[in-house]
Design a protein around this motif. Structure first.
Motif, short mmCIF file in Angstrom:
data_model
loop_
_atom_site.label_atom_id
_atom_site.label_comp_id
_atom_site.label_asym_id
_atom_site.label_seq_id
_atom_site.Cartn_x
_atom_site.Cartn_y
_atom_site.Cartn_z
N LYS A 119 50.04 -19.70 -13.15
CA LYS A 119 49.64 -19.85 -14.54
C LYS A 119 50.42 -18.89 -15.44
CE LYS A 119 45.74 -20.10 -17.68
NZ LYS A 119 44.27 -20.06 -17.85
N LEU B 194 47.26 -23.94 -14.55
CA LEU B 194 46.89 -23.72 -13.16
C LEU B 194 47.50 -24.81 -12.28
CD1 LEU B 194 43.13 -22.81 -13.64
CD2 LEU B 194 44.94 -21.27 -12.85
N LEU C 203 46.17 -25.72 -1.66
CA LEU C 203 46.68 -24.50 -2.28
C LEU C 203 46.92 -23.42 -1.24
CD1 LEU C 203 44.71 -24.14 -5.64
CD2 LEU C 203 46.99 -25.05 -5.24
N SER D 119 47.59 -18.77 -7.73
CA SER D 119 47.18 -19.50 -8.94
C SER D 119 47.40 -18.66 -10.19
CB SER D 119 45.71 -19.91 -8.84
OG SER D 119 45.52 -20.86 -7.81
N LYS E 105 46.20 -26.51 -9.91
CA LYS E 105 45.29 -27.64 -9.67
C LYS E 105 45.34 -28.67 -10.80
CE LYS E 105 41.19 -25.42 -11.67
NZ LYS E 105 40.99 -26.40 -12.75
#
Length: 360
Positions: free
Chosen positions: A335, A341, A315, A331, A343
């Motif tokens: 979102k 997110l 990231l 992040s 991840k």
């Protein structure tokens, strides 16, 4: 959105010595001549006509359809073999033009010339006595839809008590604009594109084809008129964009696309492209359908998604690649844009839709 296309009008073929033609009588004559042709069942006789084209082995067509109220629909989808120009006399008409591909320079005797380059949408007003010239440029695929109304017909749609015209709409088609030509860009929304494609790919024949064409032409007209009506609330009505302004807006868009990590401020960008800040902000929204901030944010998020799909796991590296100093800030932005997110989507090939597109 309209791509940046540069055309030197001085290099176009000369139209000197050619007489301007009246478009609507010409279309009527085509239908009358076509009614005598047997074997083409695409349209009822006298209601529509398909002209077919072949260029270097590729086929194409142009449909001309007349509706009962004397409005017209022209659907074009053909390869352009050579550059062709024509002069048209003013008949006090208003055209709604959606160009999915192709390049058409036009000039109105009371306005600077413009280049209509697809994909884009425009509304064009040509008053009585105002001549217009236009060309279709060779080596392009002309794919477009044009709805033509007499100005008096459009004015009958509006009532000052029930459905008054906005200032922007009045400036283009209102009674006081009857002596002033206009060619204004309209945001090419996905819905407008979908209606244009429905017309270009109509599966119907005969009377059903004419009924379908009229319904879609009215829908397209309402979408464009609604955009112009809403424009009065977002300061669009008092910003007039010339062809040169539109080219500078495309230059600004290219600059932003090359600098998504550290995009220039509005002040710096306006100085680089020689547009004042208001014309840059409002004009960018009119031509491209989104603000400069939304455009940069979309490019950042799309780039981040590409990196995630390619298997990037860091990231930190993704954040740096799209202009965020901290992974946590990236992040949050990701979102907010996609609803999940980063991840949670890495390497999973998950289909994502921006929140705005889902809600719109």
């Amino acid at each position: 959105m309209q791509p940046s296309v540069h055309v030197d009008v001085h290099e176009l073929p000369s139209l000197a010595g050619t007489e301007p033609v009246a478009l609507l009588p010409r279309l009527t004559s085509l239908l009358q001549d076509g009614a005598a042709v047997k074997g083409d069942t695409l349209f009822p006789r006298g209601r529509g006509l398909r002209s077919r084209y072949v260029c270097r082995g590729a086929e194409g067509f142009q449909d001309c359809i007349r509706f009962p109220d004397d409005s017209w629909l022209i659907i074009s989808d053909f390869p352009v073999a050579r550059t062709v120009g024509q002069r048209y006399s003013g008949e006090d008409v208003v055209k709604f033009h959606v160009k999915l591909s192709g390049v058409t320079p036009i000039g109105l005797s009371t306005q600077e010339h413009m280049v209509l380059a697809g994909p884009a949408a425009f509304i064009i007003s040509q008053p009585l006595g105002v001549e217009k010239w236009e060309f279709v440029l060779k080596d392009n695929q002309e794919s477009s839809v044009t709805v033509i109304y007499r100005r008096s017909h459009l004015l009958a749609w509006f009532d000052e008590q029930c459905s008054p015209m906005s200032p922007r709409l009045r400036s283009i088609i209102g009674p006081e604009s009857a002596k002033q030509a206009a060619c204004a860009p309209v945001h090419l929304s996905p819905m407008i594109v979908a209606v244009a494609r429905d017309l270009l790919q109509s599966p119907y024949q005969g009377t059903l084809r004419v009924i379908h064409a009229e319904a879609k032409a009215r829908e397209l007209s309402c979408m464009i008129l609604n955009q112009l009506a809403q424009g009065a609330t977002d300061q669009v009505c008092d910003v007039v964009l010339s062809h040169r302004d539109v080219e500078r807006l495309h230059e600004a868009k290219d600059i932003l696309a090359r600098n998504i990590i550290d995009p220039p401020t509005i002040d710096l960008l306006s100085r680089r492209v020689a547009l004042n800040q208001k014309k840059l902000r409002v004009g960018f929204k009119v031509v491209f359908g989104e603000s400069t901030f939304d455009y940069c944010q979309r490019l950042r998020m799309e780039r981040a998604r590409e990196l995630l799909d390619a298997g990037e796991t860091s990231l930190v590296r993704i954040s740096e690649a799209v202009g965020y100093a901290y992974p946590s800030s990236f992040s949050v932005a990701f979102k907010r844009y996609y609803g999940v997110l980063p991840k949670d989507v890495r390497g999973r090939g998950r289909s994502l839709t921006p929140r705005r597109a889902r809600s719109g």
